[in-house]
Design a protein around this motif. Structure first.
Motif, PDB file in Angstrom:
ATOM      1  N   UNK A 176       0.844  -1.204   0.000  1.00  0.00           N
ATOM      2  CA  UNK A 176       0.000   0.000   0.000  1.00  0.00           C
ATOM      3  C   UNK A 176       0.876   1.249   0.000  1.00  0.00           C
ATOM      4  N   UNK A 177       1.875   1.269   0.858  1.00  0.00           N
ATOM      5  CA  UNK A 177       2.787   2.415   0.906  1.00  0.00           C
ATOM      6  C   UNK A 177       3.483   2.595  -0.448  1.00  0.00           C
ATOM      7  N   UNK A 178       3.975   1.496  -0.985  1.00  0.00           N
ATOM      8  CA  UNK A 178       4.726   1.584  -2.243  1.00  0.00           C
ATOM      9  C   UNK A 178       3.860   2.120  -3.384  1.00  0.00           C
ATOM     10  N   UNK A 179       2.647   1.586  -3.512  1.00  0.00           N
ATOM     11  CA  UNK A 179       1.823   1.946  -4.672  1.00  0.00           C
ATOM     12  C   UNK A 179       0.983   3.207  -4.467  1.00  0.00           C
ATOM     13  N   UNK A 180       1.005   3.757  -3.269  1.00  0.00           N
ATOM     14  CA  UNK A 180       0.326   5.035  -3.033  1.00  0.00           C
ATOM     15  C   UNK A 180       1.337   6.171  -2.916  1.00  0.00           C
ATOM     16  N   UNK A 181       2.426   5.944  -2.191  1.00  0.00           N
ATOM     17  CA  UNK A 181       3.386   7.009  -1.905  1.00  0.00           C
ATOM     18  C   UNK A 181       4.577   7.003  -2.865  1.00  0.00           C
ATOM     19  N   UNK A 182       5.205   5.836  -3.067  1.00  0.00           N
ATOM     20  CA  UNK A 182       6.455   5.776  -3.831  1.00  0.00           C
ATOM     21  C   UNK A 182       6.203   5.735  -5.333  1.00  0.00           C
ATOM     22  N   UNK A 183       5.360   4.800  -5.765  1.00  0.00           N
ATOM     23  CA  UNK A 183       5.067   4.677  -7.200  1.00  0.00           C
ATOM     24  C   UNK A 183       3.559   4.627  -7.418  1.00  0.00           C
ATOM     25  N   UNK A 184       2.893   5.781  -7.318  1.00  0.00           N
ATOM     26  CA  UNK A 184       1.458   5.812  -7.587  1.00  0.00           C
ATOM     27  C   UNK A 184       1.191   5.546  -9.067  1.00  0.00           C
ATOM     28  N   UNK A 185      -0.053   5.328  -9.443  1.00  0.00           N
ATOM     29  CA  UNK A 185      -0.352   5.029 -10.852  1.00  0.00           C
ATOM     30  C   UNK A 185       0.227   6.036 -11.842  1.00  0.00           C
ATOM     31  N   UNK A 186       0.349   7.296 -11.445  1.00  0.00           N
ATOM     32  CA  UNK A 186       0.900   8.304 -12.356  1.00  0.00           C
ATOM     33  C   UNK A 186       2.385   8.083 -12.651  1.00  0.00           C
ATOM     34  N   UNK A 187       3.072   7.277 -11.853  1.00  0.00           N
ATOM     35  CA  UNK A 187       4.483   6.966 -12.075  1.00  0.00           C
ATOM     36  C   UNK A 187       4.669   6.058 -13.287  1.00  0.00           C
ATOM     37  N   UNK A 188       3.621   5.315 -13.622  1.00  0.00           N
ATOM     38  CA  UNK A 188       3.726   4.274 -14.640  1.00  0.00           C
ATOM     39  C   UNK A 188       3.389   4.806 -16.033  1.00  0.00           C
ATOM     40  N   UNK A 189       4.020   4.184 -17.030  1.00  0.00           N
ATOM     41  CA  UNK A 189       3.744   4.523 -18.422  1.00  0.00           C
ATOM     42  C   UNK A 189       2.468   3.855 -18.915  1.00  0.00           C
ATOM     43  N   UNK A 190       2.129   2.730 -18.295  1.00  0.00           N
ATOM     44  CA  UNK A 190       0.981   1.942 -18.740  1.00  0.00           C
ATOM     45  C   UNK A 190       0.372   1.250 -17.524  1.00  0.00           C
ATOM     46  N   UNK A 191      -0.946   1.352 -17.376  1.00  0.00           N
ATOM     47  CA  UNK A 191      -1.677   0.676 -16.295  1.00  0.00           C
ATOM     48  C   UNK A 191      -2.662  -0.282 -16.958  1.00  0.00           C
ATOM     49  N   UNK A 192      -2.576  -1.563 -16.576  1.00  0.00           N
ATOM     50  CA  UNK A 192      -3.397  -2.589 -17.208  1.00  0.00           C
ATOM     51  C   UNK A 192      -4.160  -3.406 -16.178  1.00  0.00           C
ATOM     52  N   UNK A 193      -5.340  -3.835 -16.563  1.00  0.00           N
ATOM     53  CA  UNK A 193      -6.084  -4.817 -15.776  1.00  0.00           C
ATOM     54  C   UNK A 193      -5.925  -6.148 -16.512  1.00  0.00           C
ATOM     55  N   UNK A 194      -5.095  -7.042 -15.980  1.00  0.00           N
ATOM     56  CA  UNK A 194      -4.832  -8.292 -16.707  1.00  0.00           C
ATOM     57  C   UNK A 194      -6.014  -9.248 -16.732  1.00  0.00           C
ATOM     58  N   UNK A 195      -7.057  -8.950 -15.976  1.00  0.00           N
ATOM     59  CA  UNK A 195      -8.220  -9.833 -15.960  1.00  0.00           C
ATOM     60  C   UNK A 195      -9.242  -9.461 -17.020  1.00  0.00           C
ATOM     61  N   UNK A 196      -8.990  -8.369 -17.736  1.00  0.00           N
ATOM     62  CA  UNK A 196      -9.925  -8.003 -18.804  1.00  0.00           C
ATOM     63  C   UNK A 196      -9.523  -8.734 -20.080  1.00  0.00           C
ATOM     64  N   UNK A 197     -10.518  -9.061 -20.870  1.00  0.00           N
ATOM     65  CA  UNK A 197     -10.240  -9.722 -22.154  1.00  0.00           C
ATOM     66  C   UNK A 197     -10.035 -11.163 -21.981  1.00  0.00           C
TER      67      UNK A 197
END
Length: 197
Positions: A176-197
């Motif tokens: 939670x700390x890592x993905x909210x504080x250190x590398x939030x979604x805006x840090x990433x070039x691409x955000x995917x939901x692997x369960x779609x499709x």
């Protein structure tokens, strides 16, 4: 997962146009599907997959419980050991490393090295793979972000129910700390939901 795989392949194709070697960090919380997507990707593109869990930093349960979530997130994976592996593969050279010994689980590394040959695409998969300390070596940062209930179900299917609640209490706050504080979604070039499709 087909849609996520197609989107990832397309992003790699665009981003790798002017690179001899493309390094992809495939990150996400435990149970998000990183290993599965990395394996599927390696089936369709010439890719070396580096498992982030090989670089677990070790430590006793008591030591990890004494840490704050921020400390656990910072120390869980030994990114200093990952750097020379990525540097070698990026430069078109073979790389080798000694994975953490998960069977002994006493801080030792296994005695036999794992090796990877240079390939056009290198995928570092695992929680914390897109950490800022490796940003200069990573060309594409990808976050796998399925719905929490789906991710938790996948995690329990993979690890079983016996220690799931205890594991989640120990590690989920670090993630939670890592993905909210250190590398939030805006840090990433691409955000995917692997369960779609």
């Amino acid at each position: 997962m087909t849609d996520a795989l197609d989107a990832l392949r397309a992003a790699i194709e665009v981003a790798s146009a002017d690179r001899a070697v493309m390094v992809v960090a495939l990150d996400g919380r435990s149970g998000a599907g990183k290993s599965t997507l990395a394996a599927r990707l390696a089936e369709v593109v010439d890719a070396a997959v580096i498992e982030g869990d090989d670089f677990y930093a070790g430590g006793t349960e008591a030591a990890w419980r004494a840490m704050t979530p921020a400390e656990r997130a910072a120390h869980c994976i030994d990114w200093r050991r990952q750097r020379p592996v990525l540097e070698a593969l990026r430069a078109g050279r073979p790389a080798s490393w000694y994975p953490f010994d998960w069977e002994a689980f006493d801080g030792r590394l296994v005695s036999e090295a794992v090796a990877a040959d240079p390939t056009p695409v290198v995928v570092l998969e695992g929680v914390y793979s897109a950490r800022p300390e490796l940003a200069d070596l990573v060309d594409l940062r990808v976050l796998l972000d399925p719905a929490d209930d789906v991710r938790r179900r996948q995690l329990r299917e993979r690890d079983g129910d016996a220690d799931a609640d205890d594991w989640e209490s120990l590690w989920e706050s670090a993630e939670e700390h890592h993905f909210v504080v250190v590398t939030p979604p805006t840090w990433f070039d691409l955000v995917l939901d692997p369960t779609s499709g």
